[in-house]
Write an enzyme that holds these catalytic residues in place. Structure first.
Site, PDB file in Angstrom:
ATOM      1  N   GLY A  14      29.582 -30.790 -35.209  1.00  0.00           N
ATOM      2  CA  GLY A  14      29.744 -29.765 -34.182  1.00  0.00           C
ATOM      3  C   GLY A  14      31.014 -28.943 -34.384  1.00  0.00           C
ATOM      4  N   LEU A 106      36.630 -36.179 -24.933  1.00  0.00           N
ATOM      5  CA  LEU A 106      36.802 -34.739 -24.738  1.00  0.00           C
ATOM      6  C   LEU A 106      36.073 -34.273 -23.488  1.00  0.00           C
ATOM      7  CD1 LEU A 106      37.472 -35.090 -27.841  1.00  0.00           C
ATOM      8  CD2 LEU A 106      36.864 -32.692 -28.029  1.00  0.00           C
ATOM      9  N   SER A 108      36.671 -30.995 -20.388  1.00  0.00           N
ATOM     10  CA  SER A 108      36.695 -29.526 -20.381  1.00  0.00           C
ATOM     11  C   SER A 108      37.508 -29.082 -19.170  1.00  0.00           C
ATOM     12  CB  SER A 108      35.267 -29.003 -20.256  1.00  0.00           C
ATOM     13  OG  SER A 108      35.275 -27.664 -19.797  1.00  0.00           O
ATOM     14  N   TYR A 137      27.701 -30.333 -15.487  1.00  0.00           N
ATOM     15  CA  TYR A 137      28.480 -30.658 -16.688  1.00  0.00           C
ATOM     16  C   TYR A 137      29.881 -31.138 -16.279  1.00  0.00           C
ATOM     17  CZ  TYR A 137      31.059 -29.147 -21.008  1.00  0.00           C
ATOM     18  OH  TYR A 137      31.847 -29.039 -22.128  1.00  0.00           O
ATOM     19  N   LYS A 141      31.831 -34.737 -16.887  1.00  0.00           N
ATOM     20  CA  LYS A 141      33.149 -34.830 -17.541  1.00  0.00           C
ATOM     21  C   LYS A 141      34.166 -35.553 -16.639  1.00  0.00           C
ATOM     22  CE  LYS A 141      32.231 -32.653 -21.411  1.00  0.00           C
ATOM     23  NZ  LYS A 141      32.219 -33.395 -22.681  1.00  0.00           N
ATOM     24  N   ASN A 166      38.388 -23.022 -23.279  1.00  0.00           N
ATOM     25  CA  ASN A 166      37.287 -22.477 -24.091  1.00  0.00           C
ATOM     26  C   ASN A 166      37.711 -22.452 -25.565  1.00  0.00           C
ATOM     27  OD1 ASN A 166      36.808 -21.666 -21.337  1.00  0.00           O
ATOM     28  ND2 ASN A 166      35.298 -20.235 -22.102  1.00  0.00           N
ATOM     29  N   HIS A 180      28.612 -19.931 -26.060  1.00  0.00           N
ATOM     30  CA  HIS A 180      29.764 -19.486 -25.269  1.00  0.00           C
ATOM     31  C   HIS A 180      30.040 -18.012 -25.563  1.00  0.00           C
ATOM     32  CE1 HIS A 180      30.658 -23.890 -25.131  1.00  0.00           C
ATOM     33  NE2 HIS A 180      30.926 -23.566 -23.891  1.00  0.00           N
ATOM     34  N   LYS A 188      26.508 -10.366 -30.986  1.00  0.00           N
ATOM     35  CA  LYS A 188      25.870  -9.208 -30.340  1.00  0.00           C
ATOM     36  C   LYS A 188      26.486  -7.902 -30.846  1.00  0.00           C
ATOM     37  CE  LYS A 188      24.338 -11.603 -26.165  1.00  0.00           C
ATOM     38  NZ  LYS A 188      24.491 -11.832 -24.724  1.00  0.00           N
ATOM     39  N   ASP A 319      29.214 -14.328 -13.559  1.00  0.00           N
ATOM     40  CA  ASP A 319      30.604 -14.252 -14.024  1.00  0.00           C
ATOM     41  C   ASP A 319      31.180 -15.648 -14.244  1.00  0.00           C
ATOM     42  OD1 ASP A 319      31.428 -11.641 -14.329  1.00  0.00           O
ATOM     43  OD2 ASP A 319      32.055 -11.408 -12.227  1.00  0.00           O
TER      44      ASP A 319
END
Ligand SMILES: NC(=O)C1=CN([C@@H]2O[C@H](COP(=O)(O)OP(=O)(O)OC[C@H]3O[C@@H](n4cnc5c(N)ncnc54)[C@H](OP(=O)(O)O)[C@@H]3O)[C@@H](O)[C@H]2O)C=CC1
Ligand SMILES: C[C@H]1O[C@H](OP(=O)(O)OP(=O)(O)OC[C@H]2O[C@@H](n3cnc4c(=O)[nH]c(N)nc43)[C@H](O)[C@@H]2O)[C@@H](O)[C@@H](O)C1=O
Length: 357
Positions: A14, A106, A108, A137, A141, A166, A180, A188, A319
């Site tokens: 990953g 780990l 977040s 999520y 965590k 992030n 993300h 894009k 958002d």
């Protein structure tokens, strides 16, 4: 850790796991136990127990998880809570049963309340409600942090939880829907540039290198245009998600890996836990302590890629949290500091992205 200690890097292919493995190799570590998801499903408790009992790792980097951007988190809520709880429960408990010397979990920074004070110190955990888009999520965590803390207190283990901001870097997910924001924007805007400059060869090459659902790079132009339009990619314009106003902080994944290895080498649970009866602060934020708006990130990427068209925002898309700046004072006090700034990171990642086509 000794250079020949037996180290299990869970999730070694990953974004973060691959960077941790690379960092460990660069620092002279030699003895790795590695399994892909297909070889060992970490949600399978029996398989995980058997693996630990047979392999007896001494150190564990728990960088395997079910991960995605805001849309994936919002839509596949059950997967995010179930898979992550299963992976971490199985790996942390098997580590205890098999006497793992140290484990790094780990998490977040989305564990912190939506209205957390900014920058967010470690001890604002569980002080008010979470951001809804990634609540399942985040709950998983938080359970991981509390599991490490509880095992440390009850069983005397040495498990440390780190909360990265992030991240972005090599081996990132460039899926147009589930990734993300930073890799999503790179892809894009790159595709929009190909369309704007009528460079169909480059565009087809991109679609063949990283398949987009519903289309192949060999499809007729009109079909490609129709599918890319659904993702907000048009001939003179890219339409990104949300208002562009939220602020985010970005850390280069290889620096995250360096911080992870640094913490495994130098920090113990006893260094993290404060003195006194109140058990808090059993985790460490990892970030840069610097933020910029999504619109500013988009502009930076547009300039690096050289896209001459328009950047627009679709406010019907979420958002997420408006601000989540990490307080990195504990990390700095422990002796680690980031070095790569986002402008350089974006350039390195765009070149990496092009070279992988
Ligand atoms: N990316 C980011 O911006 C951030 C990430 N994090 C955290 O960092 C950690 C690493 O994330 P990241 O590297 O981005 O994630 P990736 O999606 O890039 O990698 C996840 C890894 O986990 C493995 N994996 C997933 N499910 C299973 C399973 N059931 N059994 C075994 N292996 C599995 C995958 O294996 P395979 O390759 O074989 O499929 C993959 O190697 C996670 O804990 C994440 O929550 C925290 C903050 C930000
Ligand atoms: C690290 C943390 O990251 C996740 O939280 P997030 O920061 O909200 O996720 P994100 O990176 O997908 O989006 C950041 C911002 O960017 C905007 N945005 C614009 N345009 C695109 C776009 O094209 N794609 C995406 N994904 N976002 C876009 C988007 O609207 C949002 O305002 C957690 O779910 C969880 O995974 C976690 O741990």
């Amino acid at each position: 850790m000794n250079k020949d200690s037996k180290i299990f890097v869970a999730g070694h292919r990953g974004l973060v796991g691959s960077a941790i493995l690379k960092n460990l190799k660069q620092k002279g570590y030699t003895n790795f136990i590695l399994r892909t998801h297909a070889e060992l499903d970490l949600t399978d408790q029996c398989a995980v127990n058997e693996f630990f009992a047979t392999e007896k790792p001494e150190y564990v980097f728990l960088s395997a998880a079910h991960v995605g951007g805001i849309m994936a988190n919002s839509l596949y809520r059950a997967d995010f809570i179930y898979i992550n709880l299963m992976i971490q429960n199985n790996v942390i408990h098997a580590s205890y049963i098999n006497n793992v010397k140290k484990l790094l979990f780990l998490g977040s920074t989305c564990i912190y309340p939506r209205e957390a004070p900014q920058p967010m110190p470690e001890d604002c955990l569980l002080t008010s409600p979470l951001e809804y888009t990634n609540e399942p999520y985040a709950i998983a965590k938080i359970a991981g942090i509390k599991m490490c803390e509880s095992y440390n207190l009850q069983y005397g283990t040495n498990y440390i939880a780190v909360m990265p901001t992030n991240l972005y870097g090599p081996n990132d997910n460039f899926n147009l829907e589930t990734s993300h924001v930073l890799p999503a924007m790179i892809r894009k805007i790159h595709l929009a540039k190909c369309l704007h400059s009528n460079n169909w060869d480059a565009l087809r090459k991109d679609l063949n290198a990283r398949p987009v659902e519903g289309i192949s790079g060999d499809a007729p132009e009109k079909d490609i245009l129709a599918v890319l339009g659904k993702y907000g990619i048009f001939q003179g314009k890219v339409q990104l998600w949300g208002t562009g106003k939220p602020l985010r902080e970005f850390l280069w994944s290889e620096e995250m890996a360096d911080a992870s290895v640094y913490i495994m080498e130098h920090i113990n649970f006893s260094d993290v836990r404060p003195e006194g009866n109140e058990v808090r602060n059993t985790h460490i934020n990892i970030g840069t302590g610097k933020e910029l708006s999504i619109k500013e990130v988009a502009k930076l990427i547009q300039d690096k890629i050289g896209f001459q068209g328009e950047l627009a925002f679709d406010a019907s898309k979420p958002d997420g949290t408006l601000r989540k700046l990490t307080d990195v004072s504990k990390l700095h006090a422990l002796g680690w500091h980031h070095q790569i700034e986002i402008a350089d990171g974006v350039e390195i990642l765009y070149n990496w992205y092009l070279n992988k086509q």
